[in-house]
Every structure is written in C-alpha cells, then in structure tokens.
Design a protein around this motif. Structure first.
Motif, short mmCIF file in Angstrom:
data_model
loop_
_atom_site.label_atom_id
_atom_site.label_comp_id
_atom_site.label_asym_id
_atom_site.label_seq_id
_atom_site.Cartn_x
_atom_site.Cartn_y
_atom_site.Cartn_z
N MET A 1 1.03 -1.44 0.12
CA MET A 1 -0.04 0.27 -0.17
C MET A 1 0.76 1.65 0.00
SD MET A 1 -3.32 -0.79 2.99
CE MET A 1 -2.25 -1.51 3.84
N SER B 1 -2.71 6.82 -1.16
CA SER B 1 -2.99 6.26 -1.18
C SER B 1 -4.47 5.49 -0.44
CB SER B 1 -3.26 4.98 -1.71
OG SER B 1 -2.44 4.41 -0.91
N ASN C 1 -6.16 3.49 0.49
CA ASN C 1 -6.52 2.32 1.36
C ASN C 1 -5.81 2.26 2.23
OD1 ASN C 1 -7.90 1.31 -0.84
ND2 ASN C 1 -6.42 -0.02 -1.73
N ILE D 1 -7.51 4.59 5.28
CA ILE D 1 -8.60 3.53 5.63
C ILE D 1 -7.71 2.40 6.55
CG2 ILE D 1 -9.90 2.15 5.53
CD1 ILE D 1 -10.59 3.58 2.55
N PHE D 2 -6.46 2.08 5.72
CA PHE D 2 -5.50 1.30 7.30
C PHE D 2 -5.14 1.48 8.77
CE2 PHE D 2 -1.10 -0.26 7.77
CZ PHE D 2 -1.77 -1.45 8.20
N PHE E 1 -0.38 -7.59 2.23
CA PHE E 1 -0.69 -6.92 0.52
C PHE E 1 0.10 -7.34 -0.69
CE2 PHE E 1 -3.74 -4.83 3.18
CZ PHE E 1 -4.37 -4.18 1.98
#
Length: 471
Positions: free
Chosen positions: A1, A5, A7, A10-11, A40
């Motif tokens: 990731m 980004s 993503n 959020i993580f 990931f």
C-alpha cells in the motif's frame, strides 16, 4: 500500500483506533498490523519474511551460549542467502554468461524472472545489524518474539527505511504500553506526513514522467538535454525518497515512536563526506559501522583506509540494485570519498586552510559538488553503462549558454530554491514555526486549503511507486 493512497489511510485509521483504545495491547496491535500491511504483497512473501525473522530470533538467543557462538555465522549466511537469491541470482548468472558464454544447462535464463520481495534489502540489513550488535554486546536481545517481529516489520519504515537498529527501536516498543502519546507528537507527525505528501504527489510524481521522457531517448540527447535529464532525476529521486522518509517519521510520531532521520537537504553538501552524512543517513551509518569499520576502517594505514572506503561504497552501490550501473555509481562515490580524504592533507598549508574557511569557497564548493552529484546520478538512472557513458560524453561538450536558455532550466533553479527553503524550515523548526504562526490565522487557513486542493488535484493523475521500493 502506498502511503498516499486511500487504502492506506483507511488501514492506518483502522490501526489507530485499537492502538489508542487498548494501550496495553499496542505491541499486539502493531504486530498484527505489520503482518496485514506486508501481506498485501502476497501471502508467500509474508510467510518467507516471518520464517526468516523466526529463524534469526532463535539464532540470536542460541548464539549467546558458550558452545553455540558459531550460530552467528549461520544467521548472517541465512539472511545474505535470502537477499542474494531473490535480488542477485539472475544478475550473477547473466554476468557469468556474458563473461564465459556458459549457461549451466538453462535454455535461456535471461527470459526468467524472480519476484523481488518488497522491502527485503531493508529488513535484511536490520536483521544482520541486530545479529552483529548482539554479538558485540551493544544490544541485549529481547525475549519477546512479538516485540522482535514488531521491530523488524514495523510498517512505517518496513518498505524503504529508515534502517533502524535494535537498540534504537526496541526500547521504545517495550515502553509503548505505558507511553502517553502527546498532542504535540501527533501534530508534528501530521506535519511531517503532510510535507512528505507534498513532496511525493506534487513534486516527485510530476518530475517522473518528464525525467523518463528524456532518459527514454538517452542515446539521442544533446549535452544540454543530458544535463536537464540529470537535473530532473536528481530532484525526482530526492523528493521521492525523502517524501517516504518524512511520511514514515510522521506515522511514527503519531504512534509515539521516533524513527531515525534519513535526509538533511543533501544537495547543500560541499564535499562527498558531508553528502553521505545528509543522504540516506541510516544506510550510510550501516555501511560505516558494519562494512567500513568491519574491514578495518582507518586503523590500518592510508592505503588500507582508501581500499576500505572504496570497497564499502562498491557494496553500497550493489545493495541498491543488481546492475553494474549501480556498482559503478557506488564506485564513483567511493573514488570521490578517497579524493576528498587526499585533499584534506592540503589543509596543512595555512592559506589553503583559511581559503576553505571562507563563505565564498563554501558556496563554490557546494555548486561544484552538486554538479558532480548530478552527473553520478546519470549512472544510477541509466539502464546500462553505454547509455550512461553516452550522456556523460555529451554533458562534457555542453554549451552553458544553451543550457541556461533551455525552457526547463528556470524550473530546475526553482527546485533548488525549494531545497534551500526546506533547509531553512527544517534546520530550525521552532524559528520557522514562530514565523508561520505570526501569519494571520485566516491567511494560514487559506494556504492550507489551497495546498489540500492542490494535492487532491494532482492525485487524479498517474500514481507512481516510491523509487526505493525496487531496492
């Protein structure tokens, strides 16, 4: 990731909620978050990372026994073989085939590929340094595997550094369950993350396609175009790599963990020794402490000192990538370091020593060494030696008048001014903060709003990985 980004945001928020809610379970939260973050990249790559970490942890404790010290070399070999297999197998086979014509029975392994586990160079160096520090008695090994795993795999610095030492990070992790993270730490972390985001999205990612457009036709570039290409990549790689480091440090501060600083405006260096104290600082320290000093440092005479410097920098170049251009780049910096050591002997003459102490000399030295650094980046970026040499030949024939009239030259000067501004801001952040807070609040708010809109606007374009992800 990627840090910039959606993503990842959020993580990170999903990690912060239990991290602050369950203070006594912070190590467990981080350990799990690190596994998810690295997972990931793929389950098999995560499994390899976990197994190497477990093996190193067991070896560290086993080698402390009187009759089991030989395990240290097993640990070193294990980590080096893991790195060498994924990073250097095809490079060594291709180099051997080029020299001898022998293929070891493969039909044509130049068509094979080996997936390089992301961050492998960084976590390998951390594991090796931990083994060495424990052997030297500089680090007391932690008995908690959870803490050890968190130290090696901590997601802010896992992929591209900074390269942390056990005695720098593990003591902080052991106190996390008791630490109260202050608002000042969180605010400073957000500031660093914001600076890194600006560097990456607005600067590095917009320099990348322009620099690539020049290097894609490197064989046909004129002297002026070769210099412009080199300038562009010089700032691209700095803004890209320092962006990651700033964002990593920022994430660490938000969680109450202080990571090591990796950059101090390196293009203001007046000599190669100073440059390596400002560029990728944690790698420079690693090379110094575990290779240069390990080879004997400066303890065995001038000739051996110069050999050790050159050997250390050649290995530094090879660490950056499985290509002879990286080895050459490292060798060039090794030669520059040796020449600088020689030049210091001139300081015995009083007038030369006085001259070197003047501000004018310092400015000229910075300008000259900056352009030497720009030239060395050509071999770092060029896909092969012949293109790098072709650009070098053209750069030697450049017409300075044509260079300063090039449409992009003014923009490059602007990038250097930004570098100077960063040095002013970061060298004394309390002073620059005082100046910033003298600006009326509505004006500051408007500037923040403009910067956020600018970041949002540029995120709509193509997203580029961080350059050092490939190492």
């Amino acid at each position: 990731m990627l840090f910039h980004s959606p993503n990842f945001l959020i993580f990170f928020i999903a990690v912060l909620i239990p991290y602050f809610m369950y203070k006594r379970s912070r190590i467990a939260v981080l350990a799990l978050a690190n596994a998810v973050f690295y997972g990931f990249s793929g389950f098999k790559i995560l499994l390899l990372f976990v197994l190497v970490t477990i093996a190193t942890f067991c070896i560290v404790h086993g080698m402390r026994k009187e009759n089991w010290r030989w395990l240290f070399w097993v640990g070193i070999l294990l980590n080096l073989m893991n790195l060498a297999f994924f990073k250097y197998t095809l490079f060594l086979l291709n180099s051997f085939q080029g020299l001898t014509g022998i293929r070891f029975g493969f039909a044509d392994y130049t068509q094979f590929s080996i997936v390089l586990p992301i961050g492998i160079s960084f976590y390998t160096f951390e594991l090796i340094s931990y083994l060495i520090d424990v052997r030297r008695g500089e680090t007391v090994p932690t008995r908690s595997f959870l803490t050890f795993w968190t130290f090696v795999s901590m997601f802010p610095h896992l992929i591209a550094g900074p390269i942390m030492r056990g005695n720098e990070l593990i003591p902080q992790l052991e106190l996390l369950s008791e630490k109260r993270v202050s608002w000042m730490e969180v605010k400073y972390g957000l500031y660093l993350f914001f600076i890194g985001t600006i560097k990456k999205i607005i600067l590095a990612d917009n320099l990348a396609p322009v620099a690539d457009s020049f290097f894609n036709k490197a064989h046909a570039l004129s002297g002026t175009e070769s210099w412009i290409a080199a300038y562009l990549f010089t700032f691209q790689i700095y803004f890209d790599f320092s962006a990651y480091s700033d964002m990593a440090l920022g994430l660490g501060y938000i969680m109450g963990v202080q990571l090591a600083q990796n950059f101090i405006t390196p293009y203001l260096s007046s000599n190669p020794t100073e440059f390596w104290k400002r560029w990728h600082i944690t790698l420079s320290r690693w090379i110094r402490d575990y290779i240069y000093i390990g080879l004997g440092g400066n303890r065995k005479g001038r000739a051996r000192t110069q050999f050790n410097l050159l050997a250390a920098m050649l290995l530094s170049g090879l660490w950056h990538g499985a290509n002879w251009t990286f080895v050459l780049w490292g060798g060039l910096h090794g030669i520059l370091l040796v020449l600088h050591k020689w030049s210091l002997r001139l300081n015995r003459w009083r007038r030369i020593n006085q001259l070197r102490g003047t501000r004018l000399y310092h400015i000229l030295a910075v300008a000259v060494f900056f352009h030497i650094t720009v030239w060395t980046w050509v071999f770092f970026r060029a896909p092969n030696f012949s293109l790098g040499w072709s650009m070098t030949q053209e750069m030697m024939k450049v017409n300075v008048n044509d260079l300063v009239r090039h449409p992009l030259f003014l923009a490059i000067c602007g990038l250097y001014v930004l570098h100077l501004a960063e040095n002013w801001i970061r060298s004394d952040e309390s002073r620059s903060g005082w100046v910033w807070h003298r600006v009326p609040a509505p004006v500051r708010g408007l500037l923040y709003f403009i910067l956020v809109l600018t970041i949002i606007y540029f995120t709509k374009g193509e997203t580029y990985n961080f350059i050092y992800f490939q190492f």
